[in-house]
Every structure is written in structure tokens, then in C-alpha cells.
Design a protein around this motif. Structure first.
Motif, PDB file in Angstrom:
ATOM      1  N   SER B  46       0.829  -1.207   0.000  1.00 30.51           N
ATOM      2  CA  SER B  46       0.000   0.000   0.000  1.00 30.51           C
ATOM      3  C   SER B  46       0.863   1.257   0.000  1.00 30.51           C
ATOM      4  CB  SER B  46      -0.924   0.021   1.218  1.00 30.51           C
ATOM      5  OG  SER B  46      -1.759  -1.103   1.223  1.00 30.51           O
ATOM      6  N   GLU B  86      -7.962   0.472  -0.086  1.00 31.22           N
ATOM      7  CA  GLU B  86      -8.256  -0.754   0.637  1.00 31.22           C
ATOM      8  C   GLU B  86      -9.431  -0.538   1.599  1.00 31.22           C
ATOM      9  OE1 GLU B  86      -4.668  -1.877   2.531  1.00 31.22           O
ATOM     10  OE2 GLU B  86      -5.424  -3.793   3.250  1.00 31.22           O
ATOM     11  N   ASP B 157      -5.934  -1.368  -4.519  1.00 32.79           N
ATOM     12  CA  ASP B 157      -5.275  -1.900  -3.331  1.00 32.79           C
ATOM     13  C   ASP B 157      -6.158  -2.990  -2.729  1.00 32.79           C
ATOM     14  OD1 ASP B 157      -3.457  -2.244  -1.357  1.00 32.79           O
ATOM     15  OD2 ASP B 157      -3.724  -0.279  -0.406  1.00 32.79           O
ATOM     16  N   GLU B 158      -5.707  -4.226  -2.805  1.00 34.22           N
ATOM     17  CA  GLU B 158      -6.453  -5.371  -2.249  1.00 34.22           C
ATOM     18  C   GLU B 158      -7.905  -5.340  -2.701  1.00 34.22           C
ATOM     19  OE1 GLU B 158      -4.904  -7.592  -0.259  1.00 34.22           O
ATOM     20  OE2 GLU B 158      -3.172  -6.521   0.528  1.00 34.22           O
TER      21      GLU B 158
HETATM   22 MG   LIG Z   1      -2.041  -2.833   2.223  1.00 34.99          MG
END
Ligand SMILES: [Mg+2]
Ligand SMILES: Nc1ncnc2c1ncn2[C@@H]1O[C@H](COP(=O)(O)OP(=O)(O)O)[C@@H](O)[C@H]1O
Lengths: 239, 285
Positions: B46, B86, B157-158
Motif C-alpha cells: 500500500s 483498501e 489496493d487489495e
Molecule cells: Mg495494504
């Protein structure tokens, strides 16, 4: 400019959505009712205090609460992903935080006029509210950016009120002698409250007005430039 | 193909931490590919994304975006990139649609919000306050938010974290479509599935460093066990044997089983991405 307008409208929309504006309107209206039972002189004396509280304390709480809330929601990060400058994002928050002060100024002025027939120079009051509002927004951001959540920012607010606002109130009630007032002018809150008092009472001390305005403007520039702007981004990124 | 991003010797330290969080990484993200950072939680994925989207600025090393120094690019950058975070990034007391209207109002070019919301199954929930959304719905809304400006480069992100398999599949299909239409994707994940089903190239990320930037297929060829497992029936029981892939065509024993036994299954020995990750980085996902 177009972006700034949209940002401000967004902030105002949220103030309504979060019921902050409606609630503060109700409080202002309660004050009007109280005005009905006051003499003209009493009303004139208390009006600046009402406006001052909304311009300073309420806007500090508003900015602090919304900053921590929005940080937790992650919306500041999301706003930074828009093609908008950070200056505009901050400015929109400052402008919308002044709505509370303006609202109570309008309600209070209207009450003074319709109940007691009192008028004064509204333009001067508006200018003073803007100057005082921007300075207090800067202070609000510093308190918010230096606290980890809303509760701890309230702690900081208390720490600010004790040395900076309490003496000013003691002065208003005559507990602190007039000759020490120049010392109080170092408190942005006192400078703000005396400007607002001057405007409502139409009784100006030109030197104090000048010093108060210059001091607040200078303070706003320094605080925003060196303490708020730089920290705002890194603060929003966290989490 | 040009490079969307070119990163050279990137280092970054958070003010509050003692050592570098990103410890000198170099990689390119090519235009039109899905590039994935795969690594365990805390690896710095991240952080790397936040640097590439200009949220974190005090980095050292060089980053260029389509040939230009990232630091020299102004706010117009955000007209071109879309960012999926995220964590949720929406006003929870406002409806999904109010949120999307607010954010999309700032871009010169905007995507068809209705189409996006329909694709991820949120259209019928558009007038629900985001605060009342489930975790998975918030993740999907984050994705819509990232796509709002028809980005040229998409950061995720994810992106599938917290989604059920069906919705994860839907998002992955949209992402593949986006790439097929020429979009560039930078994504981070700790999930093997994402990497195997989506990424054109991946980099293993552990403790602020990158290992093995390659395609999933090449990694499997390089690190996979080159062998064949065969299962067959003999006297009512199922037996299995493993043979090396090398010279399998001349392997008498193998041929013999094929000719004489009832075969149940034949598999080339696929090593999972997880095993490869552990082998390469020495770390665990
Ligand atoms: Mg992360
Ligand atoms: N704002 C921050 N300040 C200090 N350290 C941070 C901050 N954000 C993340 N970290 C640390 O940096 C490391 C990498 O974090 P992150 O990039 O979020 O990893 P990942 O996304 O791979 O899980 C972790 O050790 C994390 O604790």
C-alpha cells in the motif's frame, strides 16, 4: 473557482445532511426568544457574545468533529484523488465553517432589529466575522491535526480555552481591569470578540480595530501556511 | 508499448518509523498490462501504491509516469488515474449515488455510473446510505469510485479483499475487460487467486523489497516442479506414480503404465504460486 464552488456546496450539503445546520438554527432561534425578555441595552451587550461563540468555539468544534469523522471515513483521501488543489479543499472547509457564525450573526442582527429596533453597520460585522472566522478555522485545524481523535481534540480545545478565551470572558464581565486589555489582545479569541463587539455596538476604537484585524490576518496566514497546509496531507494519508 | 511507470531505486521512510519501509525497489509498469504486487500484510504494498498516486511525497529514487517525472506532474494527474483504496472512502451518511455524484462532478470526463453500478450489483442499492452497506458492498463501491473518471491507469489496493467468490469474479472480469480495452492496472494483493487469474506480470514484495518480477507462467516454468503425476487402477485399488517431465516420451515405465493400466488422472506437477513465493522470498504469505 468552479471546483471551489462545488467543494463548498458539498460541505454545506453535508452540514445539512449531518443535521448540524438545522440544529444550530434551532439554537439561534432560542436566543431570539430570550431577546424578547431582555432590555435593549442587555440585548446589545449579549449579542456580540452569541455571535462570537459561534464564530470561534462552535467553528472549532465543527472543524474538529468533521475532520476526525472524515479522516475515519477516508473521504479526505478520496478527495485528494480528484483534480483539485489541496488549497481549494482547505478553503472550502474554512468557508463552510463560517456558515455557523454567519447564521448566528444574521439571526442575532434580525432579532436586535425587529425586537429592539437596533441597527449597526452590517458590512463591518461581516468583514470582522470573516477575519475572525478564518483565524479560528486555522486554530481549529491545528487542534484537529494534533489530536488523534475527536475526544482528544476536545481536550486540546479546553487547553486552548483556558489561557485564550477565559480571560477574555473575565474581562467582559469586568473581573479583569481595563488597563490589562492590551495583554489580552494576544489572544486571537479576544481580538475576535472585541472586533465583533465594536461592530455591534457601533463604538469603535480605531487603533484596537486596526491592531486586531492585522493581528488576526497575520496569524491566519502564518498558521495556514506553516502549520496546517503542510500537515493536512500527511495526516489524511494515515490509515 | 511504452511504460506507464518506471520506478528506479525507490526508497521511502515514514516520519514515525526508524527504518525505511520501502528499501530500494525498481520496476516498470507497462501500458496495457495488469501489474501486481504480491506480498504479505505489512510488506509495503500500500505504501508503494500511495507513492505512485502522489499521496506520499518524500521518497528518494526516480519515478516517471509516461516519461515525465512524477513530481513535476500537477493535479491533471488525477484526471488520468483512478484509485481504489483498501479501506472505505465514502461519506457514510450519504447514499451511494450522492457519493458518486459528488466525486464525479470534479472530473472533465466521467464514466457511466449507472453501468458501473449495475455491473457490480449496486444499482438497486444506489439510494441506500453507504453507512448501511455491508463490507463487500463498500469494497465494490470503492471500485466504482476508482473507475469514475474513465482512468487511463487504474490503481487497486487489495481489490477483492472481503468479497465473496462470486463478486470477486465479477470485479476480476471487469478489470480484465478494462485491460483488454487498453487500460493499465497496478494492483496489490496478498491473494494467490488474484495473481493467477488477473496479472500479466507480478512482483513478489516482502519487507520493503521486491523479488522476481515476472509473468505467473514464467515463474511456474522456472520454479514449478517439472514432473508428471499419474493415477491408475490396479487390482481394484488406485495407485499413483510421479515421473520427471524430462524425457517423458522415452520413459519406459511411464509408457508401460499408459499402455497397460486403466488411467484415472494425469497431472503435470503444478507448483502453487504460494510455494513459489515461499521458495523465492523465504517468507510466508
Ligand atoms: Mg495494504
Ligand atoms: N502512516 C504510517 N506511518 C508509519 N508507518 C506506517 C504507516 N503506514 C504503514 N506503515 C508501516 O509500513 C509498513 C508497510 O505498510 P503497508 O504499505 O500498509 O503494507 P501492506 O500494504 O503491504 O500490507 C508496515 O510495517 C506498516 O506498519
Amino acid at each position: 473557482m468552479r471546483n471551489l464552488k462545488k467543494l463548498v456546496l458539498g460541505e454545506l450539503h453535508r452540514l445539512i445532511n449531518y443535521k448540524i445546520l438545522p440544529i444550530s438554527l434551532v439554537t439561534a432561534i432560542i436566543w431570539i426568544i430570550i431577546f424578547l425578555f431582555l432590555s435593549e441595552e442587555e440585548a446589545r451587550n449579549i449579542a456580540p457574545l452569541l455571535i462570537f461563540v459561534d464564530v470561534s468555539m462552535m467553528s472549532i468544534i465543527l472543524i474538529g468533529a468533521s475532520h476526525h469523522f472524515e479522516k475515519q471515513e477516508g473521504t479526505i483521501k478520496s478527495m485528494m484523488m480528484m483534480p483539485v488543489s489541496m488549497g481549494d479543499i482547505l478553503l472550502a472547509k474554512v468557508l463552510s465553517s463560517m456558515v455557523l457564525g454567519l447564521e448566528s450573526a444574521i439571526v442575532t442582527s434580525a432579532a436586535l432589529y425587529f425586537i429592539h429596533g437596533v441597527t449597526f453597520n452590517y458590512m463591518v460585522l461581516l468583514i470582522f466575522i470573516i477575519i475572525a472566522g478564518v483565524a479560528h478555522a486555522a486554530i481549529a485545524f491545528i487542534l484537529a491535526l494534533n489530536s488523534k481523535d475527536f475526544t482528544s481534540s476536545l481536550g486540546l480545545l479546553m487547553a486552548y480555552i483556558l489561557p485564550f478565551q477565559l480571560p477574555s470572558m473575565l474581562f467582559t464581565f469586568g473581573i479583569i481591569e481595563k488597563e490589562y486589555e492590551w495583554l489580552l489582545m494576544f489572544s486571537p479569541s479576544h481580538a475576535a470578540s472585541s472586533l465583533i463587539t465594536f461592530a455591534v455596538s457601533s463604538d469603535y476604537d480605531a487603533l484596537k480595530v486596526l491592531i486586531g484585524c492585522l493581528y488576526l490576518v497575520f496569524l491566519s496566514i502564518v498558521l495556514f501556511r506553516y502549520f496546517v497546509y503542510s500537515k493536512f496531507k500527511s495526516n489524511a494519508v494515515r490509515g | 508499448m511504452s511504460n506507464a511507470f518506471q520506478v528506479k531505486d525507490l526508497r521511502f521512510k515514514y516520519k514515525s518509523s526508524k527504518e525505511d519501509t520501502i528499501k530500494g525497489v525498481s520496476f516498470d509498469v507497462m501500458e496495457g498490462e495488469i501489474f501486481g504486487l504480491l506480498g504479505p500484510s505489512g510488506a509495503g504494498k500500500s505504501t508503494t501504491q500511495k507513492i505512485l498516486i502522489k499521496l506520499l511525497e518524500d521518497y528518494s529514487g526516480e519515478i516517471s509516469y509516461f516519461g515525465k517525472d512524477l513530481k513535476s506532474i500537477g493535479k491533471s494527474f488525477y484526471e488520468e488515474v483512478g484509485v481504489g483504496f483498501e479501506m472505505p472512502v465514502h461519506f457514510s451518511k450519504m447514499t451511494a449515488m450522492e457519493n458518486m455524484k459528488f466525486f464525479s462532478g470534479f472530473y472533465k470526463q466521467t464514466a457511466n455510473v449507472q453501468e458501473l453500478m449495475e455491473q457490480v450489483g449496486l444499482w438497486e442499492h444506489r439510494n441506500v446510505k453507504v453507512g448501511d452497506y455491508s463490507k463487500g458492498m463498500k469494497v465494490r463501491l470503492n471500485f466504482v469510485r476508482a473507475m469514475l473518471n474513465n482512468p487511463k491507469v487504474l490503481f487497486l489496493d487489495e481489490v477483492t479483499n472481503g468479497l465473496d467468490p462470486k463478486n470477486a469474479r465479477i470485479l476480476k472480469d471487469i478489470i480484465s475487460d478494462y485491460r483488454n480495452r487498453g487500460g493499465t492496472v497496478f494492483l496489490t494483493t496478498h491473494l494467490m487467486n488474484d495473481v493467477e487469474q488477473l496479472c500479466d506480470r507480478i512482483a513478489f514484495c516482502v519487507n520493503g523489497k521486491l523479488y522476481e518480477i515476472s509473468t505467473p507462467r514464467d515463474l511456474k516454468l522456472k520454479y514449478g516442479k517439472r514432473e508428471v503425476k499419474i493415477e491408475y487402477k490396479e487390482e481394484g485399488a488406485t495407485l499413483d506414480r510421479i515421473f520427471p517431465l524430462e524425457g517423458i516420451g522415452l520413459n519406459e515405465e511411464f509408457q508401460n503404465i499408459l499402455r497397460t493400466k486403466e488411467i484415472e488422472t494425469i497431472h503435470s506437477g503444478e507448483t502453487s504460486m504460494e510455494d513459489i513465493f515461499i521458495k523465492v522470498t523465504g517468507g510466508v504469505l
